[in-house]
Each structure stands twice: as structure tokens, then as C-alpha cells.
Design a protein around this motif. Structure first.
Motif, short mmCIF file in Angstrom:
data_model
loop_
_atom_site.label_atom_id
_atom_site.label_comp_id
_atom_site.label_asym_id
_atom_site.label_seq_id
_atom_site.Cartn_x
_atom_site.Cartn_y
_atom_site.Cartn_z
N PRO A 1 59.86 -2.82 31.30
CA PRO A 1 59.46 -3.68 30.17
C PRO A 1 60.59 -4.55 29.63
O PRO A 1 60.37 -5.71 29.25
N ALA A 2 61.80 -4.01 29.58
CA ALA A 2 62.92 -4.79 29.04
C ALA A 2 63.25 -5.97 29.95
O ALA A 2 63.52 -7.09 29.46
N THR A 3 63.22 -5.75 31.26
CA THR A 3 63.49 -6.84 32.21
C THR A 3 62.37 -7.87 32.18
O THR A 3 62.63 -9.09 32.24
N GLN A 4 61.15 -7.40 32.06
CA GLN A 4 60.02 -8.32 31.96
C GLN A 4 60.15 -9.21 30.73
O GLN A 4 59.88 -10.42 30.79
N ALA A 5 60.58 -8.63 29.61
CA ALA A 5 60.76 -9.41 28.38
C ALA A 5 61.91 -10.41 28.53
O ALA A 5 61.88 -11.49 27.94
N GLN B 1 52.34 0.09 27.90
CA GLN B 1 51.68 -0.86 28.80
C GLN B 1 52.34 -0.80 30.18
O GLN B 1 53.55 -0.67 30.30
N VAL B 2 51.51 -0.91 31.21
CA VAL B 2 52.00 -0.87 32.59
C VAL B 2 51.73 -2.23 33.23
O VAL B 2 50.59 -2.69 33.28
N ASN B 3 52.79 -2.86 33.70
CA ASN B 3 52.69 -4.16 34.36
C ASN B 3 53.71 -4.24 35.49
O ASN B 3 54.78 -3.62 35.43
N GLY B 4 53.41 -5.04 36.48
CA GLY B 4 54.36 -5.31 37.55
C GLY B 4 54.46 -6.80 37.77
O GLY B 4 53.43 -7.50 37.76
N ILE B 5 55.67 -7.32 37.93
CA ILE B 5 55.84 -8.75 38.21
C ILE B 5 56.88 -8.94 39.30
O ILE B 5 57.86 -8.20 39.40
N SER B 6 56.65 -9.94 40.15
CA SER B 6 57.64 -10.35 41.14
C SER B 6 58.02 -11.79 40.84
O SER B 6 57.19 -12.58 40.37
N ARG B 7 59.27 -12.14 41.12
CA ARG B 7 59.77 -13.46 40.77
C ARG B 7 60.54 -14.08 41.93
O ARG B 7 61.29 -13.41 42.62
N THR B 8 60.32 -15.38 42.13
CA THR B 8 61.14 -16.16 43.04
C THR B 8 61.68 -17.35 42.25
O THR B 8 60.91 -18.19 41.78
N LYS B 9 63.00 -17.43 42.11
CA LYS B 9 63.60 -18.44 41.25
C LYS B 9 63.49 -19.85 41.83
O LYS B 9 63.62 -20.82 41.09
N SER C 1 54.46 -13.61 40.07
CA SER C 1 53.15 -12.96 40.24
C SER C 1 53.06 -11.81 39.25
O SER C 1 54.03 -11.07 39.04
N TYR C 2 51.87 -11.65 38.67
CA TYR C 2 51.70 -10.71 37.56
C TYR C 2 50.51 -9.80 37.83
O TYR C 2 49.39 -10.27 38.06
N GLY C 3 50.76 -8.49 37.80
CA GLY C 3 49.70 -7.50 37.96
C GLY C 3 49.65 -6.59 36.75
O GLY C 3 50.69 -6.05 36.32
N ARG C 4 48.48 -6.42 36.19
CA ARG C 4 48.31 -5.66 34.94
C ARG C 4 47.71 -4.29 35.23
O ARG C 4 46.80 -4.15 36.07
N GLY C 5 48.19 -3.26 34.54
CA GLY C 5 47.70 -1.91 34.74
C GLY C 5 48.30 -1.29 36.00
O GLY C 5 49.00 -1.94 36.77
N GLU C 6 48.01 -0.03 36.22
CA GLU C 6 48.60 0.68 37.35
C GLU C 6 48.18 0.07 38.69
O GLU C 6 49.00 -0.09 39.59
N LYS C 7 46.91 -0.28 38.80
CA LYS C 7 46.43 -0.86 40.05
C LYS C 7 47.08 -2.21 40.32
O LYS C 7 47.51 -2.50 41.44
N GLY C 8 47.16 -3.05 39.28
CA GLY C 8 47.80 -4.35 39.44
C GLY C 8 49.28 -4.22 39.75
O GLY C 8 49.81 -4.92 40.61
N ARG C 9 49.96 -3.30 39.05
CA ARG C 9 51.38 -3.08 39.31
C ARG C 9 51.62 -2.62 40.73
O ARG C 9 52.52 -3.11 41.43
#
Length: 491
Positions: free
Chosen positions: A151-155, A169-177, A118-126
């Protein structure tokens, strides 16, 4: 002239994942029953179940943000997500049962492990992604979820999306393998091969044109589209799983339970690439957030697809409007579906969904350049020559009566059965294919109450967690998750 009527036990209309799932279940539960499958096209699973007519997401509510709404107090409602996740566990268990029994071939021919993100962009999305993660991870169903805004983990997780992005840039992501990609076309073919090998009759290029009540079931009128001959079949039970073609047949059946239903067709376009250098840099299904005011169907996603053993990337959807109910349908499908009993429903839906109409009009007006520009949120550096536009399948969203608003537009699936259980129709779209097993188990219980108790031991062998909550039984959840992962070669 119509020939003498055949008498059969079951008629399945449509050759997609729904009919194939029900056919496989009935073949195991009642092997002596005479089953007929009728598919309008010249090959099965060429409409919504075809791998290029859908995104292939094994919908388990791991990444799809429209299943986890957040209220103004920051509470994330997990009810829908938990329900869908449990239903997908049912599908995994049933497919594992079929692999164990030699019904399904090499699992990687229809299911492959692909992380869901799941990907959220900007402070609100993060902040939303982080809050969602913190609440979901406490539920055993989602305990394997990870989160990062580094950012390094996201990359590292998503190099195609995040390598080379500018600073700040501000982003938040969650991952389920443990997410999956599913080829529902391949799965449908294998299920119908099994059904046919066990004695069912499967007819392609055969269109069901009418349904009439009989003394012991239904008279099904079938037209051979190659010879143009028509014949009738007397069936004790009919499943109307014709996808976008299901609504007109529901209306022809005349059952009172079908009154008031309408359909709103939506077309879709995706961008696809098979460039190995691009594909190798993205191994995930990434779902973002819909734009403000846009409907749930507009959620952008960048997906790894595995079709016929080859990896692709798919981006979209770019939605549009066509009055056709099927990809190979007619422009008169929508206007001919209007009836006196569903017109008030459809008018109320139109009145309350002007934002959807505005969105679809804007999508239709979008240029190719604008569509590529919308990808920049996901992929900063795009070479358009790597990508091609493909036309996806039609989705017919359900319009139904609502006591409060007069009519509502539903983005889920709806199973409609007659009071005597002799006929059932499935309307709607996502997450339908992923939850086909649960939908068909519900159909068996609703439409075959006399047989169900004797079937129950076999059904629980197919789906061991049926009737039990995996969220409330972590030991069972771990045991069955490990079993299905091993059987389906997801580890």
C-alpha cells in the motif's frame, strides 16, 4: 455538371492519422507522385484522431489487460501483447526518423512519457496482475516492468488513487515507466503539413461520394461541401481511411474482398479535469479490468493527457450506442450499411453478443451520479465539480464472416485490399492509431509489390527493426529503444 477528370497517382480519403502516415511515407518514397487528400470536415484530424476523441494511449500492450488473457491454468497468453509492442516500436522508430529529418517539430508537441500501469482490485485481481507481471517480465519487450502490492508503494506511485485509502484493501499494480501519451491530432496535422509542402493537394470540406472502377484505377467522385459542386478524379491508387465513414465507401467500391463486412458503432463519454491540484497527483495511464461479462471496450482507465502543452486527467470510457458511424455522421448510417451480403454476418453477431447489447443499454441508462460512483474504484475522494463530461469519438467495430460462427465482432483493425492492389480500406478501432506505421507498411507491401523491392532500403531506414524480432534480439532492442527515447525526448 462534373468537370473534366483529373488524373492523379494517389487519392487518400480522410485526414486522420492513417492517411497522413501513408501520405508521408509515399511522399518520401515517390516524391514525384501526385497525391490528393480529401477530408469531409472543415479541418483535418477532427474525428477519431482528435486528442479528445480518443484516450491518447500509445498502445504498446504495457497496461492494457485485454491483450494478455489468462487461461484456467494460469498461463498468460503474450502473443497479442508482443505483436502490438513490436508494432509500437515501429511507430517510435518512424517518428524518430521524421524528427531527425525535420519533418516533425518539437516531439513534445505530439508524444510525452507517461508511465503505463495495470491495476487489479481484490485478491483475484491482485493475483492476476502479479502472475501477468511474472510472465511478462521474462520477455525482453517487457523487462522494465515493476510490480507492487504494498500500500505504501502504491500511494507513492499513484497518490490520487491510493493515498488515504482505508486499511485492509488488497490491490496489485504493475508499472512500466517508458509508456507514452500521444496526441494523434497534432501528429496528423504535422504529417499533412509536410505532405502539402511537398506538393500534395489537401482539400477539406470535400466528401468522396462514390468510387468506380476505371481502366487504370478508380474514378473518385468528390463533392465540395461549400460550393456544392461535384468533380471526378481518376486515381491509380485509392486509400479509404475515412474512419467510421470507410465502410459505406468500401461497399460502393464493389470489390469482392469487401463483401460480408459490417460495422457496429459505439459511442463514448469521458470525464475530464484540468484542475492542477488534481492533475499533479496522478502522472500515469492506469488500466483496470472490465467488469464480469462486460466487453473489452468497457475497460476503465484513468489517464494523464498532454494536449497543447497542458496536462489533464481523463477517466472512462462510459460507452453508449448511436447508429452514427462518425461523430458528425447521420442516424441512418447503420441501417443504410445493411446489405444482402452482410446481413447474415450482422445477425449472427447480434445473436452471439447479447452481453454487449445489455452492457450498452445499461450504460445509456446510467445517471451522472452513477458514473461518478464508478470512479470510486480509482479515486476514493472525488469532487464532481472538478470534472466535466466530454463526448468522445465514434468507434465502428468490425463485423466479419466467420466459418465457425457465421459472423464475429472484431475489436481490432482490418486492412482490406483488392486483388490488384489498386484500393485498400481500413476498418476498425483500437489499437489502430498507435500501430498506424505497421499497418501502412503492410499496405505498401501488399498494394505496391512492383515498387516495394526498390523502396525497401528507404523503408528500413524509416523503421530499422522491420522484418526482425526485437524480442529475439535484445541488443537491437536496447539500441533502438535508446535511439527513439533520445530522439523523441522521452528521457
Amino acid at each position: 455538371m462534373p468537370s473534366t477528370q483529373e488524373k492523379v497517382d494517389v487519392v487518400l480519403i480522410g485526414g486522420g492519422i492513417m492517411s497522413s502516415t501513408l501520405g508521408a511515407m509515399l511522399t518520401e518514397l515517390q516524391p514525384e507522385w501526385d497525391i490528393r487528400v480529401y477530408e469531409k470536415l472543415d479541418y483535418v484530424a477532427e474525428e477519431s484522431s482528435d486528442p479528445w476523441n480518443n484516450a491518447g494511449t500509445g498502445h504498446a500492450a504495457l497496461c492494457e489487460l485485454n491483450y494478455t488473457p489468462e487461461d484456467e491454468n494460469g498461463h498468460v497468453d503474450l502473443a497479442k501483447a508482443s505483436q502490438i509492442n513490436e508494432q509500437f516500436h515501429h511507430s517510435r522508430q518512424y517518428w524518430s526518423h521524421l524528427v531527425d529529418n525535420g519533418v516533425l517539430a518539437e516531439p513534445k508537441s505530439f508524444i510525452n512519457q507517461v508511465p503505463h500501469i495495470s491495476y487489479g482490485r481484490g485478491e483475484k485481481g491482485r493475483d492476476y496482475i502479479k502472475n501477468r507481471y511474472e510472465q511478462m517480465v521474462r520477455n525482453p519487450l517487457f523487462s522494465e516492468m515493476e510490480y507492487t502490492d504494498d500500500p505504501a508503494t502504491q500511494a507513492e506511485w499513484l497518490p490520487l488513487m491510493f493515498e488515504g485509502r482505508g486499511p485492509g484493501q488488497v490491490n496489485g499494480i504493475s508499472r512500466t515507466k517508458i509508456g507514452t501519451d500521444v496526441d494523434f491530432g497534432s501528429l496528423s496535422h504535422q504529417l499533412l503539413n509536410y505532405v502539402g509542402d511537398k506538393g500534395a493537394t489537401i482539400r477539406t470540406s470535400h466528401q468522396v461520394t462514390d468510387l468506380e472502377r476505371s481502366s487504370d484505377g478508380w474514378v473518385v467522385t468528390v463533392k465540395d461541401l461549400l460550393s456544392h459542386e461535384t468533380h471526378k478524379v481518376n486515381a491509380k491508387f485509392v486509400f479509404n481511411g475515412a474512419g467510421g465513414g470507410a465502410l459505406p465507401l468500401l461497399q460502393k467500391s464493389g470489390i469482392p474482398e469487401g463483401r460480408g463486412y459490417g460495422g457496429f458503432p459505439v459511442s463514448g463519454i469521458f470525464l475530464r479535469t484540468s484542475n492542477p491540484d488534481v492533475v499533479a497527483r496522478h502522472q500515469a495511464k492506469v488500466y483496470g479490468q472490465a467488469s464480469f461479462g462486460a466487453p473489452a471496450m468497457s475497460v476503465p482507465h484513468l489517464d494523464t493527457r498532454v494536449v497543447d502543452g497542458k496536462d489533464y486527467l481523463l477517466f472512462g470510457p462510459y460507452a453508449g450506442f448511436s447508429p452514427k458511424f462518425l461523430k458528425g455522421g447521420r442516424f441512418t448510417d447503420l441501417p443504410f450499411s445493411v446489405r444482402g451480403n452482410n446481413l447474415p454476418t450482422m445477425l449472427n453477431v447480434a445473436k452471439d453478443n447479447t452481453d454487449l447489447v445489455t452492457y450498452l443499454v445499461s450504460e445509456l441508462a446510467s445517471s451522472k451520479k452513477a458514473r461518478f460512483e464508478s470512479m470510486h474504484e480509482f479515486i476514493p475522494n472525488i469532487d464532481p465539480s472538478d470534472w466535466e463530461f466530454i463526448q468522445a469519438g465514434q468507434r465502428v467495430q468490425v463485423m466479419k464472416k466467420d466459418p465457425k460462427n457465421g459472423g464475429v465482432l472484431s475489436f481490432g483493425t482490418e486492412l482490406i485490399s483488392s486483388a490488384d492492389g489498386s484500393i485498400a480500406t481500413l476498418l476498425g478501432a483500437s489499437p489502430g492509431a498507435s500501430t498506424a506505421v505497421s499497418i501502412m507498411l503492410n499496405l505498401l507491401k501488399t498494394c505496391f509489390p512492383r515498387q516495394y523491392s526498390s523502396w525497401e532500403p528507404a523503408i528500413k531506414d524509416m523503421v530499422p527493426s522491420l522484418g526482425r524480432s526485437l524480442a529475439d534480439d535484445e541488443t537491437l532492442l536496447k539500441e533502438l529503444s535508446e535511439y527513439t527515447a533520445r530522439t523523441l525526448k522521452l528521457i
